[in-house]
Design an enzyme around this catalytic site. Sequence first.
Site, PDB file in Angstrom:
ATOM      1  N   SER A  63     -68.773 -40.238  20.186  1.00  0.00           N
ATOM      2  CA  SER A  63     -67.460 -40.296  19.409  1.00  0.00           C
ATOM      3  C   SER A  63     -67.750 -41.413  18.203  1.00  0.00           C
ATOM      4  O   SER A  63     -66.843 -41.582  17.321  1.00  0.00           O
ATOM      5  CB  SER A  63     -66.245 -40.663  19.842  1.00  0.00           C
ATOM      6  OG  SER A  63     -65.966 -39.375  20.562  1.00  0.00           O
ATOM      7  N   LYS A  66     -67.799 -40.152  14.775  1.00  0.00           N
ATOM      8  CA  LYS A  66     -66.650 -39.739  13.989  1.00  0.00           C
ATOM      9  C   LYS A  66     -66.164 -40.815  12.931  1.00  0.00           C
ATOM     10  O   LYS A  66     -65.460 -40.551  11.810  1.00  0.00           O
ATOM     11  CB  LYS A  66     -65.471 -39.452  14.982  1.00  0.00           C
ATOM     12  CG  LYS A  66     -65.584 -38.714  16.077  1.00  0.00           C
ATOM     13  CD  LYS A  66     -64.560 -38.731  17.251  1.00  0.00           C
ATOM     14  CE  LYS A  66     -64.746 -37.743  18.396  1.00  0.00           C
ATOM     15  NZ  LYS A  66     -63.607 -37.865  19.421  1.00  0.00           N
ATOM     16  N   TYR A 191     -70.301 -30.536  14.858  1.00  0.00           N
ATOM     17  CA  TYR A 191     -69.821 -31.524  15.752  1.00  0.00           C
ATOM     18  C   TYR A 191     -70.608 -31.997  16.705  1.00  0.00           C
ATOM     19  O   TYR A 191     -70.865 -33.325  17.192  1.00  0.00           O
ATOM     20  CB  TYR A 191     -68.212 -31.232  16.056  1.00  0.00           C
ATOM     21  CG  TYR A 191     -67.519 -32.136  17.132  1.00  0.00           C
ATOM     22  CD1 TYR A 191     -67.169 -33.256  16.658  1.00  0.00           C
ATOM     23  CD2 TYR A 191     -67.637 -31.639  18.276  1.00  0.00           C
ATOM     24  CE1 TYR A 191     -66.479 -34.053  17.281  1.00  0.00           C
ATOM     25  CE2 TYR A 191     -67.007 -32.682  19.261  1.00  0.00           C
ATOM     26  CZ  TYR A 191     -66.223 -33.741  18.845  1.00  0.00           C
ATOM     27  OH  TYR A 191     -65.896 -34.594  19.703  1.00  0.00           O
ATOM     28  N   TYR A 243     -58.779 -44.189  21.316  1.00  0.00           N
ATOM     29  CA  TYR A 243     -57.782 -43.132  22.144  1.00  0.00           C
ATOM     30  C   TYR A 243     -56.454 -43.715  22.575  1.00  0.00           C
ATOM     31  O   TYR A 243     -55.885 -44.663  21.995  1.00  0.00           O
ATOM     32  CB  TYR A 243     -58.433 -42.169  23.125  1.00  0.00           C
ATOM     33  CG  TYR A 243     -59.668 -42.092  22.560  1.00  0.00           C
ATOM     34  CD1 TYR A 243     -60.134 -41.055  21.363  1.00  0.00           C
ATOM     35  CD2 TYR A 243     -61.070 -42.563  23.202  1.00  0.00           C
ATOM     36  CE1 TYR A 243     -61.252 -40.791  20.929  1.00  0.00           C
ATOM     37  CE2 TYR A 243     -62.276 -41.872  22.824  1.00  0.00           C
ATOM     38  CZ  TYR A 243     -62.331 -41.437  21.742  1.00  0.00           C
ATOM     39  OH  TYR A 243     -63.829 -40.893  21.189  1.00  0.00           O
ATOM     40  N   VAL A 261     -68.509 -41.649  24.393  1.00  0.00           N
ATOM     41  CA  VAL A 261     -68.388 -41.495  25.917  1.00  0.00           C
ATOM     42  C   VAL A 261     -69.876 -41.539  26.301  1.00  0.00           C
ATOM     43  O   VAL A 261     -70.142 -41.759  27.441  1.00  0.00           O
ATOM     44  CB  VAL A 261     -68.143 -39.921  26.269  1.00  0.00           C
ATOM     45  CG1 VAL A 261     -66.431 -39.981  26.346  1.00  0.00           C
ATOM     46  CG2 VAL A 261     -68.635 -39.033  25.572  1.00  0.00           C
TER      47      VAL A 261
HETATM   48  N1  GLN Z   1     -68.944 -34.948  22.022  1.00  0.00           N
HETATM   49  C1  GLN Z   1     -67.929 -35.549  22.866  1.00  0.00           C
HETATM   50  C2  GLN Z   1     -66.756 -34.456  23.364  1.00  0.00           C
HETATM   51  O1  GLN Z   1     -66.489 -33.812  22.193  1.00  0.00           O
HETATM   52  C3  GLN Z   1     -67.367 -36.974  22.205  1.00  0.00           C
HETATM   53  C4  GLN Z   1     -66.249 -37.293  23.225  1.00  0.00           C
HETATM   54  C5  GLN Z   1     -66.130 -38.863  23.090  1.00  0.00           C
HETATM   55  O2  GLN Z   1     -66.949 -39.663  22.734  1.00  0.00           O
HETATM   56  N2  GLN Z   1     -65.051 -39.445  23.208  1.00  0.00           N
HETATM   57  O3  GLN Z   1     -66.132 -34.295  24.143  1.00  0.00           O
END
Ligand code: GLN
Length: 307
Positions: A63, A66, A191, A243, A261
């Site tokens: 993430s 992002k 993505y 989050y 993650v």
């Molecule tokens: N690719 C992971 C997902 O879509 C990214 C989630 C994350 O890093 N929080 O679940």
Amino acid sequence: MDYQKILNEISEEIKPYLNEGKVADYIPALANVDPNQFAMSITMFDGTQYSVGNADTLFSIQSISKVFTFTLALKYYSTDLYKRLGHEPSGNPFNSLVQLEYEHGKPRNPFINAGAINVTDALVSHYKDEDIAYKEVLEFIRSIADDHTIDSNPVVSASEMEHGFRNISLANLMKSFNNFDNNVNEVVNVYFKHCSVEMNTKMLSRAMLYLANHGVDPITDKTYISTQQAKRINAVMLTCGHYDASGDFAFHVGLPGKSGVGGGIVAVVPKMMGISVFSPALNAQGNSLVGTMALELFTNKTGFSIF
Ligand code: GLN
């Protein structure tokens, strides 16, 4: 300030906690990562780097990507982007479907999965082709990190696609509310590819410099985005970057930051440096447990929180 000494101290102080937390196992290709790893790097405006631990080890940025897609979407769509998604904290898990239903398919912010998938959809529309969209995101990451070896791991993205039921659901839900332009599977595939980009803490701390310096890379002098856009990205990192633990991260660390993650976290010390930490075991909200701790130790020892 003796940054190397501070990083060395941090790597000693976090050791007892390396066994806490849990590696992300909902992406099978990430489940086998050794949880006992730790790395931390900082990059100063003149390019000087200080690191400790496994700072050359590549990991899945997940993430953290992002931040990069949001940067590109903001650059191309400016404030029109906020017709598709908001900029408020969600207070919900990163992959939650519930809030998206209540709020008629408009994701709260670009850092929860729904928001980031929506941003990727906006980029596919802008570039008019999913392969070009992915290549441009990758080129942007290579440019801000000043490293052309950076690439995505196809085993991880394929594993994410194979187990991507929830993310595909989020995209379908947005499509059902007419807040999604392109083919769901194609966008989600892009993505997953940008989530599966692999970098180390040296590269990631370097890549944060444009956000620490009002949108301009202090080393190459390249302008990536406007001062106001950089302000907004930092603000959304501070309020939404972790989050439903974003408040906790601001409380303990006090810097704009973004987690993934894969166990990485990036953070920005405005006008000073980019930071990245890596430790794969996660807390209950999906953020690196030891990574968060290391950043808290860093701002406590240096006094470099924004507050
Ligand atoms: N690719 C992971 C997902 O879509 C990214 C989630 C994350 O890093 N929080 O679940």
